[in-house]
Structure formats: C-alpha cells, structure tokens
Design an enzyme around this catalytic site. Structure first.
Site, PDB file in Angstrom:
ATOM      1  N   ASP A  66      81.632  31.095  25.525  1.00 20.00           N
ATOM      2  CA  ASP A  66      79.986  30.293  24.822  1.00 20.00           C
ATOM      3  C   ASP A  66      79.443  29.758  25.528  1.00 20.00           C
ATOM      4  O   ASP A  66      79.356  28.134  25.789  1.00 20.00           O
ATOM      5  CB  ASP A  66      80.559  30.038  23.804  1.00 20.00           C
ATOM      6  N   CYS A  97      77.956  38.721  19.378  1.00 17.74           N
ATOM      7  CA  CYS A  97      78.737  37.616  19.810  1.00 17.74           C
ATOM      8  C   CYS A  97      78.413  36.789  18.594  1.00 17.74           C
ATOM      9  O   CYS A  97      78.622  37.442  17.552  1.00 17.74           O
ATOM     10  CB  CYS A  97      78.135  37.040  20.706  1.00 17.74           C
ATOM     11  N   CYS A 155      72.901  34.335  23.277  1.00 19.98           N
ATOM     12  CA  CYS A 155      73.137  33.931  24.502  1.00 19.98           C
ATOM     13  C   CYS A 155      74.050  35.088  25.167  1.00 19.98           C
ATOM     14  O   CYS A 155      73.836  35.971  26.168  1.00 19.98           O
ATOM     15  CB  CYS A 155      74.379  32.870  24.396  1.00 19.98           C
ATOM     16  N   ASN A 194      74.212  35.344  18.678  1.00 22.69           N
ATOM     17  CA  ASN A 194      73.357  36.997  18.939  1.00 22.69           C
ATOM     18  C   ASN A 194      72.438  37.131  20.445  1.00 22.69           C
ATOM     19  O   ASN A 194      71.095  36.310  20.087  1.00 22.69           O
ATOM     20  CB  ASN A 194      73.156  37.637  17.925  1.00 22.69           C
TER      21      ASN A 194
HETATM   22  P1  4NP Z   1      75.864  33.141  21.688  1.00 22.31           P
HETATM   23  O1  4NP Z   1      76.162  31.369  21.761  1.00 22.31           O
HETATM   24  O2  4NP Z   1      77.216  33.051  20.838  1.00 22.31           O
HETATM   25  O3  4NP Z   1      76.742  33.606  23.080  1.00 22.31           O
HETATM   26  O4  4NP Z   1      74.962  33.707  20.677  1.00 22.31           O
HETATM   27  C1  4NP Z   1      76.067  30.103  20.123  1.00 22.31           C
HETATM   28  C2  4NP Z   1      74.516  30.655  19.761  1.00 22.31           C
HETATM   29  C3  4NP Z   1      74.387  29.857  18.513  1.00 22.31           C
HETATM   30  C4  4NP Z   1      75.886  29.121  17.943  1.00 22.31           C
HETATM   31  C5  4NP Z   1      77.153  29.732  18.318  1.00 22.31           C
HETATM   32  C6  4NP Z   1      77.035  30.422  19.825  1.00 22.31           C
HETATM   33  N1  4NP Z   1      75.556  28.788  17.020  1.00 22.31           N
HETATM   34  O5  4NP Z   1      76.398  28.285  16.371  1.00 22.31           O
HETATM   35  O6  4NP Z   1      74.382  28.257  16.504  1.00 22.31           O
END
Ligand code: 4NP
Length: 155
Positions: free
Chosen positions: A123, A8, A13, A11
């Site tokens: 997300d 994702c 969630c 990394n």
């Molecule tokens: P994930 O969610 O892709 O499901 O892990 C996110 C976690 C952090 C960020 C974006 C999406 N970020 O931009 O820090």
C-alpha cells in the site's frame, strides 16, 4: 461485456491506478468495447475523495489518461454486477468476502495471482512508493489481459 472491478482498502491509490492502467492497456489494443472497468474500496475511510496525488502524478508521468475520481465502497450487489473482482493484497480479499459474502462463482482474485510471481501489492499510502505500486500494477494487469486472451474470454 467483461466487467472488472479493481478493489483496494481506500480506493484512492492502488485500485484507481489499476483501473486507469487497465483501461489504457485495453484501449491501446482496441479492446475497450469488450470491457467495463471500475474500482472500489473495502473501507469507508476515503469515500467521495479524489485519487491520491501520488497516483495522479504517476499516471501523468506515464501519460495514462484518467477522469475525475470519487472513491466508493464495494457493495454486496457488486458481486452480481461484475465478472472479476480483483483485490491488491490478501487482506483486501478477506474484506471483499466479508462485504459480498461467499465467492460462489469464483469471481474474487488477487491482481498479482495473474503474474508469474504471485504476491501482494504494498500500500503506497503507507510506503510512499508509487513507482513500485505502478510497476506491480502493470505486471498484474499485463498478466490478467494475457489470461483473458489465452482463455479466449477476450476476442
Ligand atoms: P489504497 O491506499 O488502499 O491503495 O487506496 C489507502 C488509502 C487510504 C487509506 C488506506 C489505504 N486510509 O486508511 O485512509
């Protein structure tokens, strides 16, 4: 050994949730020895960080075991190391290809392409809704395992 990498954006969630949901799913079926399962990010944002508390809370609520997590970014060499590189949404697939190059062996998939209703997984870092994320991930992982069984990839 079937090597699976869930991917994702951050990394923290969705992809670690998919990693632990799928590990639990294959363990409950006694298939864990056939798999190597991990997760990675496409961005640098959260490198080294633990899972989001929303992901941990959901895994605990569902009694799904997890280990200490350290977010890492997918590397070009991962393309050769893994058999299935599975993103959560369309933008992940574009970012994965940008990092690993051309998908010459057709290893890159979107998780819910294995479901009867292919779509992106939103997300939760933005939506805050880890319940929908969890349900989507279970649906995708269930479909993925059914696919591996149907194709006799898992015995
Ligand atoms: P994930 O969610 O892709 O499901 O892990 C996110 C976690 C952090 C960020 C974006 C999406 N970020 O931009 O820090």
């Amino acid at each position: 050994m079937i090597k699976v990498l869930f991917v994702c954006l951050g990394n923290i969630c969705r992809s670690p949730m998919a990693e632990y949901v799928f590990k639990d799913m294959v363990k409950k079926k006694g298939l864990e020895k056939q798999f190597s399962i991990a997760s990675a990010a496409t961005s640098y944002e959260e490198i080294g960080n633990d899972m989001h508390y929303g992901t941990k809370d959901k895994l605990e609520e569902k009694r799904i075991p997890y280990a200490k997590h350290k977010a890492r970014r997918i590397e070009k060499q991962d393309y050769e190391k893994y058999d299935y590189i599975i993103g959560m949404e369309e933008s992940n697939l574009r970012n994965i290809q940008r990092i690993v190059g051309n998908d010459k062996d057709n290893k890159i998939y979107k998780l819910l392409d294995f479901s009867k209703n292919p779509r992106d997984i939103a997300d939760p870092w933005y939506t805050g809704n880890f319940t929908v994320t969890y349900e989507d991930i279970v649906e995708g992982c269930t479909g993925f395992l059914e696919y591996l069984e149907k194709e006799n990839i898992v015995k």
